[in-house]
Motif scaffolding. Structure first.
Motif, PDB file in Angstrom:
ATOM      1  N   THR A   1       0.804  -1.216   0.000  1.00 33.99           N
ATOM      2  CA  THR A   1       0.000   0.000   0.000  1.00 33.99           C
ATOM      3  C   THR A   1       0.839   1.269   0.000  1.00 33.99           C
ATOM      4  O   THR A   1       0.526   2.218  -0.720  1.00 33.99           O
ATOM      5  CB  THR A   1      -0.955  -0.002   1.222  1.00 33.99           C
ATOM      6  N   GLU A   2       1.914   1.296   0.770  1.00 35.16           N
ATOM      7  CA  GLU A   2       2.743   2.504   0.852  1.00 35.16           C
ATOM      8  C   GLU A   2       3.291   2.907  -0.509  1.00 35.16           C
ATOM      9  O   GLU A   2       3.282   4.079  -0.870  1.00 35.16           O
ATOM     10  CB  GLU A   2       3.900   2.295   1.831  1.00 35.16           C
ATOM     11  N   ARG A   3       3.808   1.938  -1.268  1.00 35.83           N
ATOM     12  CA  ARG A   3       4.381   2.237  -2.585  1.00 35.83           C
ATOM     13  C   ARG A   3       3.305   2.658  -3.578  1.00 35.83           C
ATOM     14  O   ARG A   3       3.516   3.566  -4.374  1.00 35.83           O
ATOM     15  CB  ARG A   3       5.146   1.018  -3.120  1.00 35.83           C
ATOM     16  N   VAL A   4       2.155   2.015  -3.518  1.00 33.94           N
ATOM     17  CA  VAL A   4       1.055   2.381  -4.412  1.00 33.94           C
ATOM     18  C   VAL A   4       0.600   3.811  -4.117  1.00 33.94           C
ATOM     19  O   VAL A   4       0.449   4.632  -5.023  1.00 33.94           O
ATOM     20  CB  VAL A   4      -0.115   1.381  -4.267  1.00 33.94           C
ATOM     21  N   VAL A   5       0.418   4.129  -2.847  1.00 31.25           N
ATOM     22  CA  VAL A   5       0.003   5.479  -2.461  1.00 31.25           C
ATOM     23  C   VAL A   5       1.058   6.499  -2.880  1.00 31.25           C
ATOM     24  O   VAL A   5       0.723   7.578  -3.381  1.00 31.25           O
ATOM     25  CB  VAL A   5      -0.273   5.555  -0.935  1.00 31.25           C
ATOM     26  N   GLU A   6       2.337   6.162  -2.710  1.00 32.64           N
ATOM     27  CA  GLU A   6       3.415   7.062  -3.131  1.00 32.64           C
ATOM     28  C   GLU A   6       3.302   7.370  -4.629  1.00 32.64           C
ATOM     29  O   GLU A   6       3.396   8.521  -5.046  1.00 32.64           O
ATOM     30  CB  GLU A   6       4.773   6.433  -2.823  1.00 32.64           C
ATOM     31  N   GLY A   7       3.091   6.343  -5.431  1.00 30.87           N
ATOM     32  CA  GLY A   7       2.949   6.541  -6.868  1.00 30.87           C
ATOM     33  C   GLY A   7       1.745   7.396  -7.226  1.00 30.87           C
ATOM     34  O   GLY A   7       1.826   8.285  -8.083  1.00 30.87           O
ATOM     35  N   LEU A   8       0.636   7.162  -6.579  1.00 34.29           N
ATOM     36  CA  LEU A   8      -0.573   7.952  -6.854  1.00 34.29           C
ATOM     37  C   LEU A   8      -0.386   9.406  -6.417  1.00 34.29           C
ATOM     38  O   LEU A   8      -0.821  10.330  -7.114  1.00 34.29           O
ATOM     39  CB  LEU A   8      -1.785   7.321  -6.173  1.00 34.29           C
ATOM     40  N   LYS A   9       0.295   9.621  -5.283  1.00 39.18           N
ATOM     41  CA  LYS A   9       0.562  10.992  -4.835  1.00 39.18           C
ATOM     42  C   LYS A   9       1.484  11.735  -5.797  1.00 39.18           C
ATOM     43  O   LYS A   9       1.385  12.948  -5.945  1.00 39.18           O
ATOM     44  CB  LYS A   9       1.184  10.990  -3.432  1.00 39.18           C
ATOM     45  N   LEU A  10       2.380  11.006  -6.455  1.00 37.79           N
ATOM     46  CA  LEU A  10       3.282  11.627  -7.426  1.00 37.79           C
ATOM     47  C   LEU A  10       2.574  11.946  -8.739  1.00 37.79           C
ATOM     48  O   LEU A  10       3.129  12.633  -9.584  1.00 37.79           O
ATOM     49  CB  LEU A  10       4.483  10.719  -7.693  1.00 37.79           C
ATOM     50  N   GLY A  11       1.370  11.436  -8.898  1.00 31.88           N
ATOM     51  CA  GLY A  11       0.608  11.790 -10.097  1.00 31.88           C
ATOM     52  C   GLY A  11       0.261  10.650 -11.019  1.00 31.88           C
ATOM     53  O   GLY A  11      -0.255  10.873 -12.118  1.00 31.88           O
ATOM     54  N   ALA A  12       0.510   9.403 -10.606  1.00 32.89           N
ATOM     55  CA  ALA A  12       0.091   8.275 -11.436  1.00 32.89           C
ATOM     56  C   ALA A  12      -1.429   8.225 -11.487  1.00 32.89           C
ATOM     57  O   ALA A  12      -2.110   8.610 -10.534  1.00 32.89           O
ATOM     58  CB  ALA A  12       0.643   6.970 -10.872  1.00 32.89           C
ATOM     59  N   ASP A  13      -1.954   7.759 -12.587  1.00 36.03           N
ATOM     60  CA  ASP A  13      -3.405   7.658 -12.748  1.00 36.03           C
ATOM     61  C   ASP A  13      -3.939   6.313 -12.280  1.00 36.03           C
ATOM     62  O   ASP A  13      -5.107   6.206 -11.906  1.00 36.03           O
ATOM     63  CB  ASP A  13      -3.772   7.885 -14.221  1.00 36.03           C
ATOM     64  N   ASP A  14      -3.102   5.293 -12.306  1.00 33.10           N
ATOM     65  CA  ASP A  14      -3.497   3.961 -11.856  1.00 33.10           C
ATOM     66  C   ASP A  14      -2.235   3.119 -11.748  1.00 33.10           C
ATOM     67  O   ASP A  14      -1.142   3.597 -12.033  1.00 33.10           O
ATOM     68  CB  ASP A  14      -4.483   3.327 -12.838  1.00 33.10           C
ATOM     69  N   TYR A  15      -2.389   1.876 -11.348  1.00 39.00           N
ATOM     70  CA  TYR A  15      -1.247   0.981 -11.234  1.00 39.00           C
ATOM     71  C   TYR A  15      -1.701  -0.439 -11.493  1.00 39.00           C
ATOM     72  O   TYR A  15      -2.881  -0.765 -11.341  1.00 39.00           O
ATOM     73  CB  TYR A  15      -0.586   1.089  -9.855  1.00 39.00           C
ATOM     74  N   MET A  16      -0.760  -1.269 -11.922  1.00 43.86           N
ATOM     75  CA  MET A  16      -0.979  -2.700 -12.088  1.00 43.86           C
ATOM     76  C   MET A  16       0.153  -3.407 -11.367  1.00 43.86           C
ATOM     77  O   MET A  16       1.323  -3.077 -11.566  1.00 43.86           O
ATOM     78  CB  MET A  16      -0.972  -3.084 -13.565  1.00 43.86           C
ATOM     79  N   VAL A  17      -0.188  -4.368 -10.515  1.00 44.00           N
ATOM     80  CA  VAL A  17       0.814  -5.111  -9.759  1.00 44.00           C
ATOM     81  C   VAL A  17       1.240  -6.331 -10.575  1.00 44.00           C
ATOM     82  O   VAL A  17       0.403  -7.091 -11.058  1.00 44.00           O
ATOM     83  CB  VAL A  17       0.266  -5.539  -8.385  1.00 44.00           C
ATOM     84  N   LYS A  18       2.562  -6.477 -10.755  1.00 39.34           N
ATOM     85  CA  LYS A  18       3.118  -7.638 -11.455  1.00 39.34           C
ATOM     86  C   LYS A  18       3.319  -8.763 -10.451  1.00 39.34           C
ATOM     87  O   LYS A  18       3.654  -8.485  -9.308  1.00 39.34           O
ATOM     88  CB  LYS A  18       4.481  -7.299 -12.066  1.00 39.34           C
ATOM     89  N   PRO A  19       3.182  -9.998 -10.837  1.00 38.06           N
ATOM     90  CA  PRO A  19       2.716 -10.444 -12.141  1.00 38.06           C
ATOM     91  C   PRO A  19       1.210 -10.272 -12.252  1.00 38.06           C
ATOM     92  O   PRO A  19       0.501 -10.245 -11.247  1.00 38.06           O
ATOM     93  CB  PRO A  19       3.099 -11.928 -12.177  1.00 38.06           C
TER      94      PRO A  19
END
Length: 117
Positions: free
Chosen positions: A87-105
């Protein structure tokens, strides 16, 4: 005119998988294997979407996203591709301006890829 996508991932196999998944949709797909190469392509081209890996050597995805949002085209949608599903890394990415994310694999059909039946 087809949408123009920049795929940024240091793993050749991941780029190949995404190329295969996106092929049926006739997107124009450019690839970069690191953040510096991606930055050069972003500055030289025009993209409708960026698929961006986080964990890359030298310039990682977070650094590239921050540069994109702070200094370049703030409007290009960015989807983070990450093996870091916490969660921390996902939230960090969204706060930086990402629109969404996909977790690999991930499975291609998870996000609208081809499905059988």
């Amino acid at each position: 005119m087809s949408d123009h996508i920049l795929l940024v991932d240091d793993e050749q196999e991941m780029r190949k998988l995404l190329r295969v998944c996106l092929a049926p949709y006739s997107y124009v797909l450019d690839e970069a294997s690191n953040g510096e190469e991606a930055l050069d392509k972003i500055m030289a081209g025009s993209y409708d979407l960026i698929l961006l890996d986080i964990m890359m050597p030298e310039v990682d995805g977070f650094e590239l996203l921050k540069t994109l949002r702070d200094h370049l085209d703030n409007q290009i949608p960015v989807i983070l591709l990450t093996a870091l599903g916490d969660t921390e890394r996902v939230v960090e990415g969204l706060k930086l301006g990402a629109d969404d994310y996909m977790v690999k694999p991930f499975e291609p059909k998870e996000r609208g890829g081809q499905q059988n039946g």
